[in-house]
Design a protein around this motif. Structure first.
Motif, PDB file in Angstrom:
ATOM      1  N   ALA A 111     -19.221 -50.703   8.359  1.00  0.00           N
ATOM      2  CA  ALA A 111     -20.049 -50.674   9.743  1.00  0.00           C
ATOM      3  C   ALA A 111     -21.363 -49.811   9.545  1.00  0.00           C
ATOM      4  O   ALA A 111     -22.244 -50.121  10.252  1.00  0.00           O
ATOM      5  N   TRP A 112     -21.247 -48.667   8.889  1.00  0.00           N
ATOM      6  CA  TRP A 112     -22.652 -47.659   8.811  1.00  0.00           C
ATOM      7  C   TRP A 112     -23.490 -48.532   8.002  1.00  0.00           C
ATOM      8  O   TRP A 112     -24.684 -48.530   8.555  1.00  0.00           O
ATOM      9  N   ARG A 113     -23.247 -49.181   6.939  1.00  0.00           N
ATOM     10  CA  ARG A 113     -23.986 -50.005   6.227  1.00  0.00           C
ATOM     11  C   ARG A 113     -24.847 -50.988   7.328  1.00  0.00           C
ATOM     12  O   ARG A 113     -26.008 -51.313   6.927  1.00  0.00           O
ATOM     13  N   SER A 114     -24.032 -51.554   7.736  1.00  0.00           N
ATOM     14  CA  SER A 114     -24.304 -52.790   8.704  1.00  0.00           C
ATOM     15  C   SER A 114     -25.435 -52.335   9.658  1.00  0.00           C
ATOM     16  O   SER A 114     -26.459 -53.117  10.076  1.00  0.00           O
ATOM     17  N   VAL A 115     -25.409 -50.973  10.223  1.00  0.00           N
ATOM     18  CA  VAL A 115     -26.265 -50.430  11.211  1.00  0.00           C
ATOM     19  C   VAL A 115     -27.731 -50.554  10.555  1.00  0.00           C
ATOM     20  O   VAL A 115     -28.624 -51.027  10.980  1.00  0.00           O
ATOM     21  N   ALA A 116     -27.783 -50.095   9.369  1.00  0.00           N
ATOM     22  CA  ALA A 116     -28.911 -50.041   8.436  1.00  0.00           C
ATOM     23  C   ALA A 116     -29.448 -51.349   8.129  1.00  0.00           C
ATOM     24  O   ALA A 116     -30.661 -51.500   8.338  1.00  0.00           O
ATOM     25  N   VAL A 117     -28.680 -52.168   7.656  1.00  0.00           N
ATOM     26  CA  VAL A 117     -29.114 -53.326   7.319  1.00  0.00           C
ATOM     27  C   VAL A 117     -29.580 -54.330   8.557  1.00  0.00           C
ATOM     28  O   VAL A 117     -30.654 -55.078   8.476  1.00  0.00           O
ATOM     29  N   GLN A 118     -28.886 -54.274   9.615  1.00  0.00           N
ATOM     30  CA  GLN A 118     -29.614 -55.068  10.941  1.00  0.00           C
ATOM     31  C   GLN A 118     -30.886 -54.647  11.209  1.00  0.00           C
ATOM     32  O   GLN A 118     -31.626 -55.207  11.713  1.00  0.00           O
ATOM     33  N   LEU A 119     -31.193 -53.300  11.125  1.00  0.00           N
ATOM     34  CA  LEU A 119     -32.366 -52.793  11.262  1.00  0.00           C
ATOM     35  C   LEU A 119     -33.492 -52.597  10.052  1.00  0.00           C
ATOM     36  O   LEU A 119     -34.634 -52.326  10.340  1.00  0.00           O
ATOM     37  N   SER A 120     -33.006 -53.147   9.057  1.00  0.00           N
ATOM     38  CA  SER A 120     -33.889 -53.152   7.826  1.00  0.00           C
ATOM     39  C   SER A 120     -34.359 -52.008   7.318  1.00  0.00           C
ATOM     40  O   SER A 120     -35.748 -51.765   7.012  1.00  0.00           O
ATOM     41  N   VAL A 121     -33.516 -50.956   7.644  1.00  0.00           N
ATOM     42  CA  VAL A 121     -33.864 -49.809   6.867  1.00  0.00           C
ATOM     43  C   VAL A 121     -32.938 -49.241   5.766  1.00  0.00           C
ATOM     44  O   VAL A 121     -31.708 -49.788   5.913  1.00  0.00           O
TER      45      VAL A 121
END
Length: 180
Positions: free
Chosen positions: A84-94
């Motif tokens: 879930a943490w990784r997904s936050v970053a991936v969704q925002l392309s950071v």
């Protein structure tokens, strides 16, 4: 960038995450603080469950969206929370960087757990028995595999730990993004 900390209680996660946030001018999001404030609201009929993590993901997302570097600080013991943490970053392309904080000296780790004082009003700290039970129970602490950077705080100061992380982050920033 989202820097995702995880590790057992008493390893030095929060102390290191706070010091790194100060050094980098990053936002520090501590799941323990979020969870305890949810409990303190008096609105719960049962345990916090995933609520603290869900709120923390949202706060991280909001801060990343406005360009802030975010340091997420939690035990992060399950693959579902790490995903879930990784997904936050991936969704925002950071980019994201995962850090598993350990204390390889069992006597030092135990001393830390047994002597620390909480800075969150009302938070009950886990006992040494709670910490070791969590570590050795695969239902409560998933193996990180090869993914994270391992930071061993057993024999180094907070300043040394922060310097080690900053050096590693500098190397990552010079490489093409791979955390997507």
């Amino acid at each position: 960038m989202l820097i995702i900390f995880g590790g057992l209680p008493g390893t030095g996660k929060t102390t290191t995450a706070r010091a790194l946030a100060r050094e980098l001018g990053a936002v520090h999001i501590r799941v323990d603080t979020v969870e305890q404030n949810i409990r303190a609201s008096g609105m719960l009929r049962s345990e916090v469950g995933p609520a603290g993590y869900l709120v923390s993901y949202g706060v991280a997302r909001d801060n990343l969206m406005i360009g802030n570097m975010v340091i997420a600080d939690s035990v992060n013991s399950l693959n579902v929370t790490r995903d879930a943490w990784r997904s936050v970053a991936v969704q925002l392309s950071v980019p994201f960087f995962e850090v598993e904080v350990i204390c390889s000296d069992q006597d030092e780790h135990r001393r830390r757990v047994e002597t620390r004082v909480t800075d969150i009003e009302g938070l009950k700290q886990p006992s040494w028995e709670d910490v070791t039970a969590r570590h050795y129970d695969a239902r409560h602490y998933d193996d990180w595999g090869q993914g994270p950077f391992i930071l061993d705080t057993a024999k180094q100061s907070v300043e040394q730990s922060v310097n080690e992380l900053i050096s590693k982050l500098a190397l990552i920033r010079r490489q093409p993004p791979s955390g997507f």
